[in-house]
Design a protein around this motif. Structure first.
Motif, short mmCIF file in Angstrom:
data_model
loop_
_atom_site.label_atom_id
_atom_site.label_comp_id
_atom_site.label_asym_id
_atom_site.label_seq_id
_atom_site.Cartn_x
_atom_site.Cartn_y
_atom_site.Cartn_z
N HIS A 32 40.08 46.24 43.50
CA HIS A 32 40.29 44.75 43.50
C HIS A 32 41.95 44.52 44.20
O HIS A 32 42.64 44.88 43.23
N PHE A 34 44.47 41.16 45.24
CA PHE A 34 44.45 39.60 45.39
C PHE A 34 45.99 39.24 45.73
O PHE A 34 46.80 39.70 44.99
N SER A 36 47.77 35.24 46.13
CA SER A 36 47.45 33.87 45.97
C SER A 36 48.17 33.13 47.24
O SER A 36 48.69 33.66 48.21
N LYS A 52 44.92 32.55 50.61
CA LYS A 52 44.31 33.31 49.34
C LYS A 52 43.52 34.41 49.84
O LYS A 52 42.66 34.12 50.40
N ASP A 54 41.40 37.52 48.24
CA ASP A 54 40.61 38.05 47.04
C ASP A 54 39.60 39.08 47.64
O ASP A 54 38.48 38.67 48.00
N ASP A 79 35.73 26.33 42.17
CA ASP A 79 37.13 26.58 42.27
C ASP A 79 37.68 25.41 41.29
O ASP A 79 38.65 25.89 40.20
N GLU A 85 43.46 31.57 40.14
CA GLU A 85 42.98 31.72 41.66
C GLU A 85 41.90 32.54 41.66
O GLU A 85 41.32 32.56 42.77
N SER A 86 41.79 33.50 40.78
CA SER A 86 40.97 34.82 40.95
C SER A 86 40.58 35.31 39.66
O SER A 86 41.23 35.10 38.60
N ASP A 101 38.29 35.48 33.84
CA ASP A 101 39.00 34.11 34.42
C ASP A 101 40.32 34.16 33.61
O ASP A 101 40.52 32.95 32.88
#
Length: 378
Positions: A32, A34, A36, A52, A54, A79, A85-86, A101
């Motif tokens: 994963h 990510f 922003s 963004k 992800d 959202d 944000e992820s 989260d």
């Protein structure tokens, strides 16, 4: 109910998949990465500024780190209902990925997701939240209980301000979500007592127990047996520099050894005023035996930028996946994903860079969740 949704068939399929991968060396890693909208440097296999990104992807755990495929993920959480944000990958068990989260601040959205069959379960909100108890720190973990054939999400929540009682101040409580029951347990006090480090401490699930760093003032790892739901201590190496750890100059990341049978530990010591900065890699050769802790390697800052890598996890080959800054032809490449071979001390570029956040974990394809009525397509 069709055969493919039968729990016995799902279990047999998982066992055959694991046996096949062990025999043929076709193990997978789930990555994963990510970045922003406010960060990123444009480039191949890298994040793009103003966008963004992800990305979840599967890679073969071989010398080439070959791409398997990118995984499409559609979150059921709008959202506007996300705190970050992820999601962050908490842990992976038997093809299930637990997402929280809590990347930068604590939220209450948790998912259990099976990328292989595109199914997920959204967890109910836990009992210990800011609106119910006030300020807190939290650790999260995800594990499989082989005794009851259940998957559990574990929250360790430290009361920062007493929650209405001075006796509760800096006490840590645990609440456990059971996939089989579909609910969170009532919170209870954690013993032995310890303080959370204030970071999203990575878990290590091995030998039926979850493990977390017990914080700078404790010389032990906190272990939680997912079957009995009892806590115990695993002592750290006696030779560690506890003054540095308590002063906050040393960061600890727990992981799992290359064979998946014991603990590994990445200790990163930083000193901005002098140059004893280093990264130590430790492995507990015999699980639970303090005397079996063995230091495999010590890395020091290298290159004109004097950068020190951060370790993420072991690979089946014994190499370690790391993130580092590096220079190519005079150009600095930030947050480059690399693999370190311990004997030669050579770094191999894995072709991905410039993302803000990475997690990478072993992954097995499975049918788990196919028999769950509450699992939805994603």
């Amino acid at each position: 109910m069709s055969t493919i949704k039968d729990s016995s068939f799902i279990g047999a399929h998982l066992s055959r998949t694991i046996d096949f991968n062990n025999h043929h060396g076709t193990h997978l890693l789930l990555l994963h990465r990510f970045s922003s909208k406010n960060c990123g440097i444009k480039g191949r296999n890298s994040s793009v500024p103003g966008v963004k990104e992800d990305v979840y992807s599967l890679h073969y755990d071989n010398s080439g780190f070959d791409d398997c495929f990118e995984i499409g993920f559609q979150s059921p959480i709008a959202d506007g209902d996300m705190y970050n944000e992820s999601f962050r990958v908490v842990g992976i068990c038997n093809g299930l990925v637990c997402l929280a989260d809590d990347l930068n601040r604590y939220g209450y959205n948790f998912l259990i997701w099976n990328p292989s069959i595109r199914k997920l379960v959204t967890l109910p909100k836990p009992g210990l939240r800011y609106e119910t108890v006030g300020g807190y720190d939290a650790y999260h973990g995800f594990a499989f209980d082989a005794i009851t054939n259940d998957y559990k999400v574990v929250r360790l929540v430290e009361d920062q301000y007493g929650w209405g009682s001075e006796e509760n101040e800096n006490q840590t409580f645990v609440e456990v979500y059971s996939l089989a029951a579909g609910s969170w347990s009532n919170p209870r006090l954690v013993y032995p007592k310890f303080l959370l480090s204030g970071q999203r401490s990575p878990q290590a699930f091995v030998n039926g127990a979850l493990h977390w760093d017990a914080g700078g003032f404790c010389n032990f790892i906190l272990a939680f047996d997912v079957g009995s739901e009892l806590f115990r201590k695993i002592m750290m190496p006696k030779s560690l520099d506890w003054d540095s750890l308590s002063a906050g100059n040393l960061t600890l990341r727990l992981s799992v050894s290359r064979d998946g049978k014991s603990l590994a530990m990445f200790l990163r010591y930083l000193d901005e005023y002098s140059d004893p900065s280093l990264l130590d890699v430790w492995v507990m050769k015999e699980y639970g035996v303090e005397e079996s802790w063995t230091k495999l390697i010590t890395l020091h800052p290298e290159g004109p930028e004097r950068s020190l890598p951060s370790a993420l996890c072991f690979r089946k080959s014994g190499e370690i996946v790391m993130v580092r800054d590096h220079y190519y032809g005079g150009e600095e490449v930030k947050n480059e994903l690399v693999s370190l071979e311990l004997v030669s001390r050579q770094f191999k570029n894995l072709g991905i860079s410039r993302y803000q956040h990475y997690t990478i974990d072993p992954y097995e394809e499975s049918l788990v969740l196919l028999d769950r009525n509450e699992a939805v397509s994603c």
